[in-house]
Design an enzyme around this catalytic site. Structure first.
Site, PDB file in Angstrom:
ATOM      1  N   THR A  63       0.848  -1.186   0.000  1.00 59.29           N
ATOM      2  CA  THR A  63       0.000   0.000   0.000  1.00 59.29           C
ATOM      3  C   THR A  63       0.879   1.230   0.000  1.00 59.29           C
ATOM      4  O   THR A  63       2.095   1.131   0.156  1.00 59.29           O
ATOM      5  CB  THR A  63      -0.923  -0.056   1.241  1.00 59.29           C
ATOM      6  OG1 THR A  63      -1.735  -1.213   1.136  1.00 59.29           O
ATOM      7  CG2 THR A  63      -1.813   1.132   1.423  1.00 59.29           C
ATOM      8  N   GLY A  76      -0.671  -2.650   6.310  1.00 61.11           N
ATOM      9  CA  GLY A  76      -1.659  -3.638   6.718  1.00 61.11           C
ATOM     10  C   GLY A  76      -2.239  -3.285   8.073  1.00 61.11           C
ATOM     11  O   GLY A  76      -2.469  -2.109   8.381  1.00 61.11           O
ATOM     12  N   SER A 122     -10.993  -2.212   6.417  1.00 58.74           N
ATOM     13  CA  SER A 122      -9.629  -1.790   6.108  1.00 58.74           C
ATOM     14  C   SER A 122      -8.962  -1.204   7.330  1.00 58.74           C
ATOM     15  O   SER A 122      -9.606  -0.617   8.199  1.00 58.74           O
ATOM     16  CB  SER A 122      -9.670  -0.726   5.018  1.00 58.74           C
ATOM     17  OG  SER A 122      -8.395  -0.171   4.836  1.00 58.74           O
TER      18      SER A 122
HETATM   19  N1  GLU Z   1      -5.357  -3.931   2.437  1.00 57.82           N
HETATM   20  C1  GLU Z   1      -4.976  -3.284   3.652  1.00 57.82           C
HETATM   21  C2  GLU Z   1      -6.108  -2.444   4.174  1.00 57.82           C
HETATM   22  O1  GLU Z   1      -6.920  -2.019   3.430  1.00 57.82           O
HETATM   23  C3  GLU Z   1      -3.787  -2.425   3.491  1.00 57.82           C
HETATM   24  C4  GLU Z   1      -2.573  -3.196   3.200  1.00 57.82           C
HETATM   25  C5  GLU Z   1      -1.339  -2.366   3.422  1.00 57.82           C
HETATM   26  O2  GLU Z   1      -1.338  -1.389   4.067  1.00 57.82           O
HETATM   27  O3  GLU Z   1      -0.306  -2.703   2.917  1.00 57.82           O
HETATM   28  O4  GLU Z   1      -6.168  -2.160   5.314  1.00 57.82           O
END
Ligand code: GLU
Length: 594
Positions: A410, A497, A474
């Protein structure tokens, strides 16, 4: 050797990897890969008309993208215009993290009216999704298998998000904001080390090296791209040109939409994503959530984001910390605040259009006092609280705890324009290179693995269960902090994440309570306390001291060398902008006084 010119340009490479928290007030570097050169400053071309005197600033995870933002800001663009320019460049030079095939959240501060708005471009599950789609023979699918399955692909939200935010705030014509990315994709860019480093390890295991399009692009002649190669992405330039000329319908209907559906329905583990799912996608404007903390207001993204955790952690911290606390005791309060807030987040948060997320109760000072008054012993597993204890009613009996992992892939950027408008945006394809399925110059996301992937019909459903058409929960928490006069104070956020809420809260407490500069708050060791153990980054000081203090206090401590944060922060103080880019990534800051 399609799309690849084997040129290594050392000087630009050095520029690309100049990392670290920086505050640059310099002329822009040219994105020309052949000969980087400074472009003369244009500092007096753009005058703010809002009384704003601090100039503009962009803090973004890749130098090309920071330059794209600065180019648009120098033309008088709104922070939203610059955000679209920066993000379309990130989709080219940092495709492992985010892009057109993914989604994200954008929080916007509009100086005129002093309003904070939240634009939700989260991916949605197809109509054919089912609650147990990540289960196989009674077992949860392995993460890598699920990540690269067609089932993991949600309808990409980024392009619809651009349009919604641009319609509300944009100052430059829609087509203009795509030009930096179209130019760079056509002329070529130097492959960054971060992108190149993943390719050898994915070769042989990932669809990326096999899927039609991505195999040729990332592995020309069967070999992974190298850092320093110059790469063009003419497919991406063509896609962006169509979006620039025809609008989002070029993406959500017709050929591109048909290719997205076909890629998601391809083997292995095909999904059900259809052209109808894609055509019916809607980005959503939601009210941002704002709450007082000391003499500031923390504003962030509401569910399906976990933005409210910033409010929870900051206020729980104040409940837990004593006035004469030492720095280590302050960190212990930060850890305990996180443990409580994560337990509530993991239990209650999901898609607000599908379930009732009691977010107003969870950030209520009375509820937070009750939570803080019932701390969890250091060695114990934190459990969720029950708002019914304070308010008489709650949805606490409905759900189950959900500890879904969200491996990092991300990006976060923070932008202030010449009129004092701001963007805090976190954009994602979920894991590294998303599902690794390639369409029209970009990879598709694997965002649906952010749902509770485990399903047991004997247990209550998770708040974040897979539901047709729903948005997965998220951790992304793009945040804007205002002062008591509703003026801009801070813009912050990070990838990482489910560690994102911890990374982001560290910058707020670090700057406001621990008196750190922006750079020092970003570099401060990350401390993540979700569940029973506490992860402490021990590569930099005072990480080791924190780890041993917490161990002595009875916490189960995991020492980590290196964390996946990518904090990009801007602080507004005394009519000056102070910016920082996380040294753990390759970002830069560009600014210009008016
Ligand atoms: N998919 C994760 C979320 O929406 C984010 C992943 C990341 O930050 O690398 O929280």
């Amino acid at each position: 050797m399609k799309n690849l010119l084997s040129i290594t340009v050392l000087s630009l490479l050095v520029f690309c990897f100049e990392t670290g928290p920086v505050h640059i007030n310099a002329a822009f570097a040219s994105p020309d890969p052949a000969e980087p050169s400074a472009v003369e400053g244009t500092s007096n071309e753009v005058e703010g008309d809002s009384g704003w005197t601090a100039g503009y600033m962009a803090s973004v995870a890749n130098p090309y993208a920071t330059e794209a933002a600065a180019e648009i800001l120098a033309q008088g663009g709104h922070a939203v215009d610059a955000a679209i320019a920066a993000h379309t460049v990130l989709g080219l030079v940092e495709p492992e993290s985010s892009g057109l095939g993914g989604g994200g959240f954008m929080v916007v501060y509009q100086q005129d009216g002093q309003q904070v708005k939240f634009y939700d471009g989260r991916e949605t599950a197809p109509a054919g999704a089912s609650v147990d789609m990540f289960m196989q023979d009674g077992q949860e699918m392995g993460f890598f298998q699920a990540k690269e399955s067609g089932k993991a692909v949600g309808v990409p939200g980024a392009v619809a998000l651009y349009k919604l935010a641009h319609d509300a705030h944009g100052q430059l014509p829609w087509a203009d904001v795509f030009q930096p990315a179209i130019r760079l994709a056509t002329e070529g860019f130097v492959v960054p080390k971060k992108m190149a480093n993943y390719l050898p390890m994915l070769s042989g295991v990932s669809l990326l090296a096999q899927f039609p399009g991505s195999a040729e692009y990332f592995y020309p002649d069967g070999e992974p791209l190298q850092a320093g190669d110059v790469l063009r992405n003419l497919e991406y330039a063509a896609t962006l040109t169509r979006i620039a000329e025809e609008g989002p319908q070029a993406f959500y209907t017709g050929e591109i939409a048909a290719s997205i559906a076909a890629a998601a329905q391809a083997e292995p583990n095909p999904g059900t994503l259809s052209t109808d799912d894609i055509a019916s996608y809607q980005a959503v404007i939601r009210d941002a959530i704002c709450a007082d903390w000391r003499d500031l207001q923390i504003c962030g993204a509401t569910p399906p984001s976990s933005g409210a955790m910033q409010i929870m952690v900051a206020n729980l911290y104040d409940e837990l910390v004593s006035e004469d606390a030492s720095q280590m005791e302050k960190i212990q309060a930060f850890v305990d605040a996180q443990r409580l807030a994560y337990a509530d987040r993991d239990y209650y948060f999901g898609d607000p259009d599908r379930i009732n997320v009691p977010v107003e109760q969870l950030i209520d000072p009375a509820y937070l006092s009750y939570r803080a008054a019932n701390p969890i012993a250091p060695g114990d597993v934190p459990t969720h609280g029950d708002p019914a204890t304070v308010f008489g009613t709650s949805s606490a009996t409905l759900w189950r705890q959900d500890s879904t992992a969200e491996p990092a892939g991300t990006t976060h950027f923070s932008i202030v324009d010449n009129n004092g408008n701001a963007v805090s945006a976190t954009m994602t394809v979920e894991s590294i290179f998303g599902s690794a399925r390639w369409v029209a110059g970009f990879v598709l996301n694997n965002q649906l693995t952010d749902f509770a992937t485990e399903y047991d019909p004997e247990l209550p459903e998770a708040a974040n269960a897979v539901r047709p058409g729903a948005r997965p929960r998220s951790s992304m928490s793009p945040t804007i902090v205002l002062d008591q006069n509703d003026e801009l104070f801070m813009i912050t956020g990070s990838p990482g994440g489910n560690s994102i809420p911890a990374y982001t809260a560290k910058t707020i407490l670090g700057i406001v309570d621990w008196n750190l500069s922006v750079a020092d708050a970003i570099s401060f060791p990350n401390i993540v306390a979700r569940g029973q153990s506490v992860r402490v980054e021990t590569g930099t000081e005072p990480g080791t001291e924190v780890a041993s203090f917490l161990k002595d206090a009875g916490y189960q401590v995991q020492e980590s060398r290196g964390e996946n944060s990518g904090l990009h922060v801007i602080l507004v103080q005394d009519e000056m902008l102070e910016g920082g880019a996380d040294p753990r990534r390759a970002g830069t800051v560009l600014s210009r006084a008016p």
